[in-house]
Each structure stands twice: as structure tokens, then as C-alpha cells.
Design an enzyme around this catalytic site. Structure first.
Site, PDB file in Angstrom:
ATOM      1  N   GLU A 281       8.137  -0.585  -5.008  1.00  0.00           N
ATOM      2  CA  GLU A 281       8.700   0.750  -4.746  1.00  0.00           C
ATOM      3  C   GLU A 281       7.654   1.573  -3.995  1.00  0.00           C
ATOM      4  OE1 GLU A 281      11.807   1.677  -5.499  1.00  0.00           O
ATOM      5  OE2 GLU A 281      12.178  -0.317  -6.344  1.00  0.00           O
TER       6      GLU A 281
ATOM      7  N   ASP B 281      -4.844   7.770   2.604  1.00  0.00           N
ATOM      8  CA  ASP B 281      -4.896   8.200   4.003  1.00  0.00           C
ATOM      9  C   ASP B 281      -5.079   9.714   4.109  1.00  0.00           C
ATOM     10  OD1 ASP B 281      -4.864   7.894   6.716  1.00  0.00           O
ATOM     11  OD2 ASP B 281      -2.688   7.691   6.882  1.00  0.00           O
TER      12      ASP B 281
ATOM     13  N   HIS C  11     -14.224  11.508   3.522  1.00  0.00           N
ATOM     14  CA  HIS C  11     -14.315  10.279   2.715  1.00  0.00           C
ATOM     15  C   HIS C  11     -15.009  10.572   1.377  1.00  0.00           C
ATOM     16  CE1 HIS C  11     -12.716   8.163   6.041  1.00  0.00           C
ATOM     17  NE2 HIS C  11     -13.796   8.202   6.794  1.00  0.00           N
TER      18      HIS C  11
ATOM     19  N   ARG D 275       3.991   3.860   6.944  1.00  0.00           N
ATOM     20  CA  ARG D 275       3.561   2.536   7.428  1.00  0.00           C
ATOM     21  C   ARG D 275       2.904   1.754   6.301  1.00  0.00           C
ATOM     22  NH1 ARG D 275       1.656   5.595  11.848  1.00  0.00           N
ATOM     23  NH2 ARG D 275      -0.367   5.900  10.877  1.00  0.00           N
TER      24      ARG D 275
ATOM     25  N   SER E  45     -10.128  -1.261   5.916  1.00  0.00           N
ATOM     26  CA  SER E  45      -9.364  -2.378   6.486  1.00  0.00           C
ATOM     27  C   SER E  45     -10.235  -3.156   7.472  1.00  0.00           C
ATOM     28  CB  SER E  45      -8.121  -1.855   7.209  1.00  0.00           C
ATOM     29  OG  SER E  45      -8.489  -1.249   8.426  1.00  0.00           O
TER      30      SER E  45
ATOM     31  N   LEU F  65      -8.462  -1.966 -17.536  1.00  0.00           N
ATOM     32  CA  LEU F  65      -7.929  -1.603 -16.213  1.00  0.00           C
ATOM     33  C   LEU F  65      -8.596  -2.490 -15.170  1.00  0.00           C
ATOM     34  CD1 LEU F  65      -6.417   0.235 -14.156  1.00  0.00           C
ATOM     35  CD2 LEU F  65      -8.413   1.742 -14.202  1.00  0.00           C
TER      36      LEU F  65
ATOM     37  N   ASN G 292      -8.213  11.356   5.015  1.00  0.00           N
ATOM     38  CA  ASN G 292      -9.563  11.891   4.808  1.00  0.00           C
ATOM     39  C   ASN G 292     -10.079  12.596   6.064  1.00  0.00           C
ATOM     40  OD1 ASN G 292      -9.408  10.605   2.380  1.00  0.00           O
ATOM     41  ND2 ASN G 292     -10.892   9.001   2.852  1.00  0.00           N
TER      42      ASN G 292
ATOM     43  N   GLU H 131      -9.560  -3.610  10.393  1.00  0.00           N
ATOM     44  CA  GLU H 131      -9.490  -2.839  11.649  1.00  0.00           C
ATOM     45  C   GLU H 131     -10.467  -1.662  11.632  1.00  0.00           C
ATOM     46  OE1 GLU H 131      -6.669  -3.742   9.862  1.00  0.00           O
ATOM     47  OE2 GLU H 131      -6.236  -5.424  11.205  1.00  0.00           O
TER      48      GLU H 131
HETATM   49  C1  FPP Z   1      -8.203   6.731   5.522  1.00  0.00           C
HETATM   50  O1  FPP Z   1      -8.348   8.055   6.006  1.00  0.00           O
HETATM   51  C2  FPP Z   1      -9.284   6.415   4.601  1.00  0.00           C
HETATM   52  C3  FPP Z   1     -10.227   5.444   4.811  1.00  0.00           C
HETATM   53  C4  FPP Z   1     -10.233   4.598   6.012  1.00  0.00           C
HETATM   54  C5  FPP Z   1     -11.324   5.217   3.850  1.00  0.00           C
HETATM   55  C6  FPP Z   1     -10.989   5.412   2.401  1.00  0.00           C
HETATM   56  C7  FPP Z   1     -12.268   5.564   1.661  1.00  0.00           C
HETATM   57  C8  FPP Z   1     -12.488   6.418   0.620  1.00  0.00           C
HETATM   58  C9  FPP Z   1     -11.432   7.226   0.002  1.00  0.00           C
HETATM   59  C10 FPP Z   1     -13.828   6.627   0.042  1.00  0.00           C
HETATM   60  C11 FPP Z   1     -14.730   5.444  -0.056  1.00  0.00           C
HETATM   61  C12 FPP Z   1     -14.230   4.374  -0.923  1.00  0.00           C
HETATM   62  C13 FPP Z   1     -14.726   4.081  -2.147  1.00  0.00           C
HETATM   63  C14 FPP Z   1     -14.141   2.955  -2.923  1.00  0.00           C
HETATM   64  C15 FPP Z   1     -15.823   4.849  -2.745  1.00  0.00           C
HETATM   65  P1  FPP Z   1      -8.585   8.267   7.552  1.00  0.00           P
HETATM   66  O2  FPP Z   1     -10.050   8.343   7.788  1.00  0.00           O
HETATM   67  O3  FPP Z   1      -7.876   7.238   8.346  1.00  0.00           O
HETATM   68  O4  FPP Z   1      -7.910   9.682   7.733  1.00  0.00           O
HETATM   69  P2  FPP Z   1      -7.186  10.239   9.016  1.00  0.00           P
HETATM   70  O5  FPP Z   1      -5.964   9.380   9.234  1.00  0.00           O
HETATM   71  O6  FPP Z   1      -6.832  11.649   8.605  1.00  0.00           O
HETATM   72  O7  FPP Z   1      -8.177  10.192  10.150  1.00  0.00           O
END
Ligand code: FPP
Length: 234
Positions: free
Chosen positions: A201, A14, A31, A188, A59, A125, A16, A61
């Protein structure tokens, strides 16, 4: 591998968007930076002997986000799979997917299927990507499948137990996560692995996902090693 090393680490990646906003960059830049953190975590798992790494990449959502962000994430995923395919095969990494593969854009789905197939013989892995994933939907699907078996007479209602449910989840055959890491400080579960996290954990760090370094992963493993797990016992 010492007992104190988790076999299975799950991560809610979380922060990004906030990372990008802090720099005046588009969310997709966050991202993109986040996919570098994935590379660091995968390497740390290979080095420490963690056997399963499950990442919440998208997700169910998340489809509600603006099309620009959704399309960008799908392209990023496809590019990640393209770039990492050979390395995964070479390093003994087996890719798994949990979630609704049918929801993915066809080129992304094809690439995913290809890498799943190419790495199917690996076991050093297990890298599990949760894409178009919802914990509640996963449990509902399992309930529906059990109901069908009961209706057709192959399963007695009295025989429904945890094993029957687990065999019908996307994670069938995998151990439950020992450790859940969530970045960006939110407390959460966000519809992630609702069944599987029962005794996991939890390690929450304020660091935003793109800032998450190898040392942060190792610190989470150390935190885990200090926990006393009782699974409801004393
Ligand atoms: C949550 O941050 C992150 C995501 C919804 C996407 C996660 C994806 C990646 C890390 C990269 C792509 C995946 C792969 C496997 C290459 P957010 O956007 O909800 O952040 P915020 O809460 O700060 O807005």
C-alpha cells in the site's frame, strides 16, 4: 499488535534538498534535519510494534550528485551509526543493510559492519538501511546467481520460482513491505524495492522529509489501516 498495524514500513525520504533551499541553507543541512526525522520514525515504530523499517538513504544513482553532497552524506551516515550504536543495542534494534557495501568509503563501511555485527542478536525492530541501493541491480544480481546455479547443475530451470528469487535479494528472510511512505509529494518508486513492493500500500504526503513528524507517521499507519488489501483477489 492489531492486524491493522503494518509489519513492515518502507520509506522514500524525499525533499531534504527543497527543505534546505526554502531556508537558504546548503543541501546538507536538509539531510542533517532529515536524520532527526529518522529518529522520530524509529521511535514511532518501537511504540507501535512495527517490526521492519526500511529507509532509502542513498540510491546507486545518488553517486552522481556533487562530491560535496555525497561526502557529506557519507559522513552523516557514519556519524549517525556512531551516535546510535549503543541505543540500537539497548533498544533491541537490529541494523541491516541492502545495497552495495563495497561502494562505501572505508571508514563508513567499517562502522556499518561494526553496527551490523553489534546488533545481530536483536529482533524487536529491524532497521534496514538501503545505501548504494538499486532495485534493478538487486534483481539482476539475483538473476545472475540463479543462472550460475543452473549452469553448474544445482538448480533445474523448472524449479525457478518466487522463493528462489526472494532468497537471493538483500531482503531475504524479511516480509515484503506492507506500507510504503513517500514524502514531498512525488508519485514515483525511484528504483526502490522493485520486487518487494508488488502488493504494498502506498501513502504519499506533500510534507518534506525533514518536516515529517511522529504524527505524520501515525497518520500513515491510520491510512494503511483503512485500506482493504486483496492481493489480486476479490
Ligand atoms: C532525498 O532528498 C534524500 C536523500 C537522497 C538522502 C536521505 C538521507 C537522509 C535522510 C539522512 C542520512 C541518512 C541516514 C541513515 C543518517 P533530496 O536530496 O533528493 O531532496 P530534493 O528532492 O528536495 O532535492
Amino acid at each position: 499488535m492489531p492486524d491493522s498495524t503494518p509489519r513492515h514500513v518502507a520509506v522514500i525520504m524525499d525533499g531534504n534538498g527543497r527543505w534546505a533551499a526554502q531556508r537558504g541553507l546548503p543541501r546538507l543541512a536538509g539531510h542533517e534535519a532529515g536524520s532527526k526525522s529518522i529518529e522520530r520514525c524509529v521511535q514511532a515504530c518501537l511504540d507501535t510494534g512495527v517490526e521492519y523499517l526500511t529507509l532509502y538513504a542513498f540510491s546507486s544513482e545518488n553517486w552522481k550528485r556533487p562530491a560535496l553532497e555525497v561526502n557529506g552524506l557519507m559522513l552523516l551516515l557514519e556519524r549517525f551509526l556512531n551516535q546510535k550504536r549503543d541505543e540500537m543495542v539497548r533498544e533491541g534494534i537490529r541494523l541491516h543493510h541492502i545495497g552495495r557495501a563495497d561502494d562505501l568509503p572505508p571508514p563508513c563501511r567499517r562502522k556499518l559492519d561494526e553496527v551490523l555485527h553489534a546488533t545481530a542478536g536483536n529482533s524487536r525492530l529491524h532497521l534496514v538501511l538501503a545505501i548504494s541501493y538499486s532495485g534493478r541491480t538487486e534483481i539482476l544480481d539475483a538473476i545472475r546467481s540463479i543462472a550460475c546455479d543452473v549452469k553448474s547443475g544445482v538448480l533445474d530451470p523448472g524449479a525457478i520460482d518466487a522463493t528462489q528469487v526472494e532468497a537471493r535479494l538483500g531482503t531475504a528472510g524479511m516480509p515484503d513491505p506492507d506500507l510504503l511512505i513517500r514524502t514531498s509529494g512525488e508519485m514515483r518508486i525511484s528504483n526502490f524495492l522493485l520486487w518487494q513492493l508488488s502488493y504494498t500500500e502506498i501513502h504519499v504526503t506533500k510534507k518534506l522529509w525533514p518536516d515529517f513528524q511522529r504524527e505524520d507517521f501515525l497518520a500513515a499507519l491510520e491510512d494503511y489501516a483503512s485500506r482493504s488489501r486483496r492481493f489480486g483477489g476479490v
